[in-house]
Design a protein around this motif. Structure first.
Motif, PDB file in Angstrom:
ATOM      1  N   PHE A 134      -4.831  -6.832 -32.419  1.00  0.00           N
ATOM      2  CA  PHE A 134      -3.605  -6.793 -32.014  1.00  0.00           C
ATOM      3  C   PHE A 134      -2.393  -7.665 -31.315  1.00  0.00           C
ATOM      4  O   PHE A 134      -1.521  -8.558 -32.307  1.00  0.00           O
ATOM      5  CB  PHE A 134      -3.189  -5.555 -31.705  1.00  0.00           C
ATOM      6  CG  PHE A 134      -3.836  -3.958 -31.850  1.00  0.00           C
ATOM      7  CD1 PHE A 134      -4.079  -4.281 -33.284  1.00  0.00           C
ATOM      8  CD2 PHE A 134      -4.068  -3.337 -31.392  1.00  0.00           C
ATOM      9  CE1 PHE A 134      -4.321  -2.947 -34.448  1.00  0.00           C
ATOM     10  CE2 PHE A 134      -3.854  -1.716 -31.911  1.00  0.00           C
ATOM     11  CZ  PHE A 134      -4.579  -1.878 -33.291  1.00  0.00           C
ATOM     12  N   GLY A 135      -3.313  -8.998 -30.491  1.00  0.00           N
ATOM     13  CA  GLY A 135      -2.664  -9.847 -29.083  1.00  0.00           C
ATOM     14  C   GLY A 135      -2.386 -10.447 -30.587  1.00  0.00           C
ATOM     15  O   GLY A 135      -1.626 -10.862 -30.582  1.00  0.00           O
ATOM     16  N   MET A 136      -3.595 -10.541 -30.882  1.00  0.00           N
ATOM     17  CA  MET A 136      -3.398 -12.419 -31.625  1.00  0.00           C
ATOM     18  C   MET A 136      -3.333 -12.367 -32.883  1.00  0.00           C
ATOM     19  O   MET A 136      -2.436 -13.400 -32.732  1.00  0.00           O
ATOM     20  CB  MET A 136      -4.774 -12.751 -32.145  1.00  0.00           C
ATOM     21  CG  MET A 136      -5.867 -12.694 -30.576  1.00  0.00           C
ATOM     22  SD  MET A 136      -8.132 -13.694 -30.843  1.00  0.00           S
ATOM     23  CE  MET A 136      -8.724 -11.990 -31.812  1.00  0.00           C
ATOM     24  N   THR A 137      -2.850 -11.330 -34.150  1.00  0.00           N
ATOM     25  CA  THR A 137      -2.632 -11.483 -35.120  1.00  0.00           C
ATOM     26  C   THR A 137      -0.698 -10.998 -34.281  1.00  0.00           C
ATOM     27  O   THR A 137       0.183 -10.675 -35.441  1.00  0.00           O
ATOM     28  CB  THR A 137      -2.972 -10.018 -35.654  1.00  0.00           C
ATOM     29  OG1 THR A 137      -3.084  -9.130 -35.455  1.00  0.00           O
ATOM     30  CG2 THR A 137      -4.037 -10.698 -36.180  1.00  0.00           C
ATOM     31  N   MET A 138      -0.399 -10.411 -33.712  1.00  0.00           N
ATOM     32  CA  MET A 138       0.969  -9.882 -33.457  1.00  0.00           C
ATOM     33  C   MET A 138       1.726  -9.022 -34.060  1.00  0.00           C
ATOM     34  O   MET A 138       2.249  -9.073 -34.593  1.00  0.00           O
ATOM     35  CB  MET A 138       1.912 -11.172 -33.079  1.00  0.00           C
ATOM     36  CG  MET A 138       1.346 -12.024 -31.779  1.00  0.00           C
ATOM     37  SD  MET A 138       3.102 -13.339 -31.623  1.00  0.00           S
ATOM     38  CE  MET A 138       2.818 -14.149 -33.335  1.00  0.00           C
ATOM     39  N   ALA A 139       0.563  -8.385 -35.353  1.00  0.00           N
ATOM     40  CA  ALA A 139       1.014  -7.037 -36.418  1.00  0.00           C
ATOM     41  C   ALA A 139       2.162  -6.025 -35.583  1.00  0.00           C
ATOM     42  O   ALA A 139       1.647  -5.876 -34.771  1.00  0.00           O
ATOM     43  CB  ALA A 139      -0.385  -6.623 -37.260  1.00  0.00           C
ATOM     44  N   ASP A 140       2.962  -5.214 -36.453  1.00  0.00           N
ATOM     45  CA  ASP A 140       3.613  -4.127 -36.145  1.00  0.00           C
ATOM     46  C   ASP A 140       3.140  -3.576 -36.492  1.00  0.00           C
ATOM     47  O   ASP A 140       2.758  -1.882 -35.933  1.00  0.00           O
ATOM     48  CB  ASP A 140       4.741  -4.809 -37.011  1.00  0.00           C
ATOM     49  CG  ASP A 140       5.147  -5.753 -36.124  1.00  0.00           C
ATOM     50  OD1 ASP A 140       6.424  -5.706 -36.039  1.00  0.00           O
ATOM     51  OD2 ASP A 140       5.946  -6.327 -37.687  1.00  0.00           O
ATOM     52  N   ARG A 141       1.980  -2.483 -37.994  1.00  0.00           N
ATOM     53  CA  ARG A 141       1.045  -2.181 -38.288  1.00  0.00           C
ATOM     54  C   ARG A 141      -0.057  -2.347 -38.670  1.00  0.00           C
ATOM     55  O   ARG A 141      -0.704  -3.335 -38.704  1.00  0.00           O
ATOM     56  CB  ARG A 141       1.343  -1.247 -39.515  1.00  0.00           C
ATOM     57  CG  ARG A 141       3.285  -0.228 -38.852  1.00  0.00           C
ATOM     58  CD  ARG A 141       4.246  -0.912 -40.395  1.00  0.00           C
ATOM     59  NE  ARG A 141       5.336  -0.065 -40.135  1.00  0.00           N
ATOM     60  CZ  ARG A 141       6.301   0.426 -41.000  1.00  0.00           C
ATOM     61  NH1 ARG A 141       5.941  -0.366 -41.923  1.00  0.00           N
ATOM     62  NH2 ARG A 141       7.279   0.426 -41.053  1.00  0.00           N
ATOM     63  N   ALA A 142      -1.192  -1.327 -38.172  1.00  0.00           N
ATOM     64  CA  ALA A 142      -2.177  -1.842 -38.214  1.00  0.00           C
ATOM     65  C   ALA A 142      -2.926  -0.251 -39.209  1.00  0.00           C
ATOM     66  O   ALA A 142      -3.195   0.833 -38.953  1.00  0.00           O
ATOM     67  CB  ALA A 142      -3.366  -2.176 -37.173  1.00  0.00           C
ATOM     68  N   ALA A 160      -1.637   5.198 -27.917  1.00  0.00           N
ATOM     69  CA  ALA A 160      -0.524   6.074 -27.090  1.00  0.00           C
ATOM     70  C   ALA A 160      -0.587   5.073 -25.643  1.00  0.00           C
ATOM     71  O   ALA A 160       0.008   4.798 -24.827  1.00  0.00           O
ATOM     72  CB  ALA A 160      -0.817   6.892 -27.556  1.00  0.00           C
ATOM     73  N   ASP A 161      -1.601   5.434 -25.104  1.00  0.00           N
ATOM     74  CA  ASP A 161      -1.665   5.137 -23.647  1.00  0.00           C
ATOM     75  C   ASP A 161      -1.042   3.287 -22.970  1.00  0.00           C
ATOM     76  O   ASP A 161      -0.783   3.857 -21.217  1.00  0.00           O
ATOM     77  CB  ASP A 161      -3.318   5.121 -22.944  1.00  0.00           C
ATOM     78  CG  ASP A 161      -3.698   6.675 -23.079  1.00  0.00           C
ATOM     79  OD1 ASP A 161      -3.132   7.460 -23.796  1.00  0.00           O
ATOM     80  OD2 ASP A 161      -5.064   7.080 -22.931  1.00  0.00           O
ATOM     81  N   LEU A 162      -1.586   3.214 -23.328  1.00  0.00           N
ATOM     82  CA  LEU A 162      -1.109   1.583 -23.203  1.00  0.00           C
ATOM     83  C   LEU A 162       0.119   1.242 -23.816  1.00  0.00           C
ATOM     84  O   LEU A 162       0.853  -0.427 -23.110  1.00  0.00           O
ATOM     85  CB  LEU A 162      -2.187   0.291 -23.690  1.00  0.00           C
ATOM     86  CG  LEU A 162      -3.688   0.846 -22.957  1.00  0.00           C
ATOM     87  CD1 LEU A 162      -4.604  -0.257 -23.328  1.00  0.00           C
ATOM     88  CD2 LEU A 162      -3.982   0.736 -21.452  1.00  0.00           C
ATOM     89  N   ASN A 163       1.126   1.629 -24.343  1.00  0.00           N
ATOM     90  CA  ASN A 163       1.758   1.123 -24.826  1.00  0.00           C
ATOM     91  C   ASN A 163       2.318   0.341 -25.863  1.00  0.00           C
ATOM     92  O   ASN A 163       3.077  -1.192 -25.918  1.00  0.00           O
ATOM     93  CB  ASN A 163       2.919   1.138 -23.994  1.00  0.00           C
ATOM     94  CG  ASN A 163       3.225   2.467 -23.166  1.00  0.00           C
ATOM     95  OD1 ASN A 163       2.892   2.907 -21.818  1.00  0.00           O
ATOM     96  ND2 ASN A 163       3.821   3.561 -23.599  1.00  0.00           N
ATOM     97  N   ILE A 164       0.896  -0.220 -26.407  1.00  0.00           N
ATOM     98  CA  ILE A 164       1.103  -1.060 -27.246  1.00  0.00           C
ATOM     99  C   ILE A 164       1.729  -0.848 -28.351  1.00  0.00           C
ATOM    100  O   ILE A 164       1.610  -0.183 -29.067  1.00  0.00           O
ATOM    101  CB  ILE A 164      -0.602  -1.434 -28.270  1.00  0.00           C
ATOM    102  CG1 ILE A 164      -1.228  -1.382 -26.646  1.00  0.00           C
ATOM    103  CG2 ILE A 164      -0.929  -2.230 -29.228  1.00  0.00           C
ATOM    104  CD1 ILE A 164      -2.808  -1.830 -27.055  1.00  0.00           C
ATOM    105  N   PRO A 165       2.611  -1.949 -28.767  1.00  0.00           N
ATOM    106  CA  PRO A 165       3.629  -1.673 -29.986  1.00  0.00           C
ATOM    107  C   PRO A 165       3.276  -1.833 -31.468  1.00  0.00           C
ATOM    108  O   PRO A 165       3.824  -2.852 -31.903  1.00  0.00           O
ATOM    109  CB  PRO A 165       4.730  -2.158 -29.885  1.00  0.00           C
ATOM    110  CG  PRO A 165       4.178  -3.996 -29.111  1.00  0.00           C
ATOM    111  CD  PRO A 165       2.858  -3.253 -28.286  1.00  0.00           C
TER     112      PRO A 165
END
Length: 267
Positions: A134-142, A160-165
């Motif tokens: 998620f961090g490397m790709t900076m994706a919005d959806r997976a 949800a727990d880590l507020n990852i966007p």
């Protein structure tokens, strides 16, 4: 377009994010039609789609299992080519876990039963690499397959727990005509074992319709399965015991000819 370096991928993604939604389909390669259904779902829900291929060593409990996992980059690229994905991200292990790497993401709750109990550390490996992707790709959806139902719930919990966007979306399991869920591991079965493997979805369907668990397990063993690790109903979201009025899921893991097959169905 195959990309191997994070900095190269991010340079592209920064431009893409200015004009639309970036989607990610994380895989470990050995692609089949089930993976391609994820890609097609992503292309419906994103303007740009990245498919990552990385055999993550941290989610394997056995060095032998890791060594046996198929690596088929050329064939995977050929399967993806007609779909026109925007990037295929194939990082080397040192790109994902550089020297001195010392961090880990762990999830409790939904990650503890079933696979979590049988494969200690597995979901920490999954959560860590998915967070990295998620961090490397900076994706919005997976997009993730529902065949790995517990994994999907673990990732949703983590996000949800880590507020990852990142919006996490599940795609229904794609099955062969005999009902067996498509999996890279199916290729390791002999022709005879592959024919016997159809007993897994058969008995799961019967159990969902009311057949007692012990009869379903006996049916699998009679069909040639070596052993059944679990075959039980769980709450679909929490994977605790089923709750009245809440969706439930029937989850299974069983061994056939030295290959571990997992599956699940709504029940």
């Amino acid at each position: 377009m195959i990309i191997r370096r994070v900095n190269e991928l991010r340079a592209l993604v920064r431009g893409w994010k200015k004009t639309g939604v970036v989607g990610l389909v994380p895989t470990m390669g050995a692609l089949h039609q089930g993976h391609l259904s994820l890609v097609q779902a992503a292309q419906q829900g994103a303007d740009r789609v990245i498919v990552s291929i990385f055999v993550n060593p941290r989610q394997f409990n056995s060095a032998a299992d890791l060594a046996k996992y198929p690596r088929t980059e050329a064939a995977d690229a050929a399967l993806l080519a007609p779909l026109g994905v925007d990037a295929v991200f194939v990082p080397d292990p040192d790109e994902v876990y550089p020297p001195g790497f010392a961090s880990e993401v762990t999830v409790g709750g939904v990650a503890l039963p079933l696979e979590g109990a049988l494969r200690p550390g597995h979901f920490a490996g999954v959560a860590t690499v998915v967070t990295k992707l998620f961090g490397m790709t900076m994706a919005d959806r997976a997009w993730f397959g529902e065949k790995d139902w517990q994994q999907l719930q673990v990732i949703r919990r983590m996000v949800a727990d880590l507020n990852i966007p990142v919006e996490v979306l599940g795609v229904p399991t794609l099955r062969d005509p005999d009902g067996l869920a498509m999996s890279s591991r199916n290729a390791r079965l002999s022709a005879q074992a592959r024919a016997r493997a159809a007993a897994l979805p058969l008995w799961m369907g019967r159990m969902a319709a009311g057949t007692p668990a012990h009869e379903a397990e006996a049916g699998l063993l009679a069909a040639g399965f070596d052993r059944v690790e679990y075959l039980a109903f769980h709450d679909a979201e929490t994977l605790d015991a089923p709750r009245p009025g809440h969706p439930r899921r029937l989850l299974a893991a069983a061994w056939l000819e030295g290959v571990r097959l997992i599956d699940n169905i709504p029940a």
